[in-house]
Write an enzyme that holds these catalytic residues in place. Structure first.
Site, short mmCIF file in Angstrom:
data_model
loop_
_atom_site.label_atom_id
_atom_site.label_comp_id
_atom_site.label_asym_id
_atom_site.label_seq_id
_atom_site.Cartn_x
_atom_site.Cartn_y
_atom_site.Cartn_z
N ASP A 1 -112.68 -56.71 -9.74
CA ASP A 1 -113.21 -55.67 -10.61
C ASP A 1 -114.36 -54.96 -9.88
O ASP A 1 -114.18 -54.52 -8.75
CB ASP A 1 -113.62 -56.32 -11.95
N HIS B 1 -105.97 -58.28 -16.62
CA HIS B 1 -107.08 -57.91 -15.75
C HIS B 1 -107.81 -59.11 -15.16
O HIS B 1 -108.32 -59.04 -14.04
CB HIS B 1 -108.07 -57.06 -16.55
#
Length: 313
Positions: free
Chosen positions: A107, A289
């Site tokens: 991320d 994610h």
């Protein structure tokens, strides 16, 4: 590795701040691998990777980067730009006496690792990034581009145009926000007016399934109840500044690189990754994610297999 046996941290002075650093495999000095978390996250995100990498012979270094956990939280927004964030990691290598290391990012941590590699290429020997591919530096600053394409309620834009608003909502609903965010197998979201993450923080009922046990989630809740969210959100508030800071560097990543995508991750993949990262391999996992937490064994296997191939080359 659970919340109870996660390594105890050390506060290390670097680059004008202190970083809270967790280590595994100190006996493997000379083979450093640095793990860089994203937002809103913590070094604890790597709890499944640290023992596996240490067992494979690596000295694993996982900092809470500036703005997170018990690391320093400078007041100035510009203290969170890519020069400062990458400078922290260079200084961390200096602290341990390492010329270079392999860096793994997820991320926002992936953005920092890409930026570190561009700004300090001699300090990075290999790149492994999860979720976020290399971000091409286009003709328009990133926040301006996002505002044009996605509007003012897109969270990157909202963080920049309405500073402090989201921070306060997240801090008023810390446990609920993190509980609602760290999920998997969620149904497609229903369109709603307003900023999606603020809506998420205020939602009474989480969707999908949790990716952490209650005791694991409590580690993050405790950390953010102490630190607040502003330090991490300040990373977003430097995106256009970063766009300018990266204007004059070589835009090609020359190091060997591995990118791991989640097939159900809403973060967009790069359509031209190999143009900027020519020595790249891509692995896709069936997850969302939070790749290294949703699919820890598969993530570890992908990383270790790729590192084995690089070491044998």
């Amino acid at each position: 590795m659970t919340s109870t046996d996660f390594p105890k941290p050390t506060l290390i002075p670097v680059n004008g701040v202190e970083l809270e650093v967790f280590e595994a495999g100190r006996e493997n000095a000379g083979r450093p691998i640095v793990l860089c978390h994203g937002w809103p996250d913590h070094a604890f995100t790597w709890r499944h990777q640290m023992p596996a990498l240490a067992a494979a012979g690596y000295h694993v270094i996982a900092p809470n980067q500036r703005g997170y956990g018990n690391s320093s939280r400078p007041a100035e927004v510009t203290d969170y730009d890519i020069e400062h964030l990458s400078g922290d990691l260079v200084a961390l290598l200096d602290h341990y006496g390492y010329q270079d290391a392999t860096f793994i990012g997820h991320d926002w941590g992936a953005f920092v690792v890409w930026g570190l590699t561009l700004l300090h290429p001699t300090r990075v020997n290999k790149v492994i990034n999860l979720s976020l591919p290399y971000q091409e530096r286009g003709e328009k600053p990133w926040i301006e581009f996002m505002e044009d394409m996605l509007g003012g309620d897109f969270y990157f834009v909202h963080f920049n145009r309405q500073p402090g608003v989201a921070d306060a909502v997240f801090e008023d609903n810390t446990a609920q926000f993190l509980r609602n965010l760290y999920r998997k197998n969620q149904p497609p979201p229903e369109p709603q007016p307003g900023m999606a993450l603020i809506n998420l923080a205020r939602a009474q009922t989480p969707l999908g399934e949790p990716i952490m046990s209650d005791s694991e989630l409590a580690v993050l809740v405790s950390a953010f109840e102490t630190s607040g969210f502003t330090g991490g959100i300040n990373w977003y508030r430097n995106l256009d500044r970063n766009w300018r800071l990266l204007a004059d560097v070589d835009s090609i990543i020359h190091q060997p690189a591995l990118v791991i995508y989640g097939d159900r991750d809403p973060v967009a993949r790069s359509e031209n990754l190999a143009e900027f990262v020519p020595n790249v391999e891509v692995v896709c996992l069936d997850c969302g994610h939070w790749i290294q937490q949703e699919k820890p064994e598969e993530t570890n296997q992908a990383i270790l297999n790729w590192l084995d191939k690089r070491d044998d080359a």
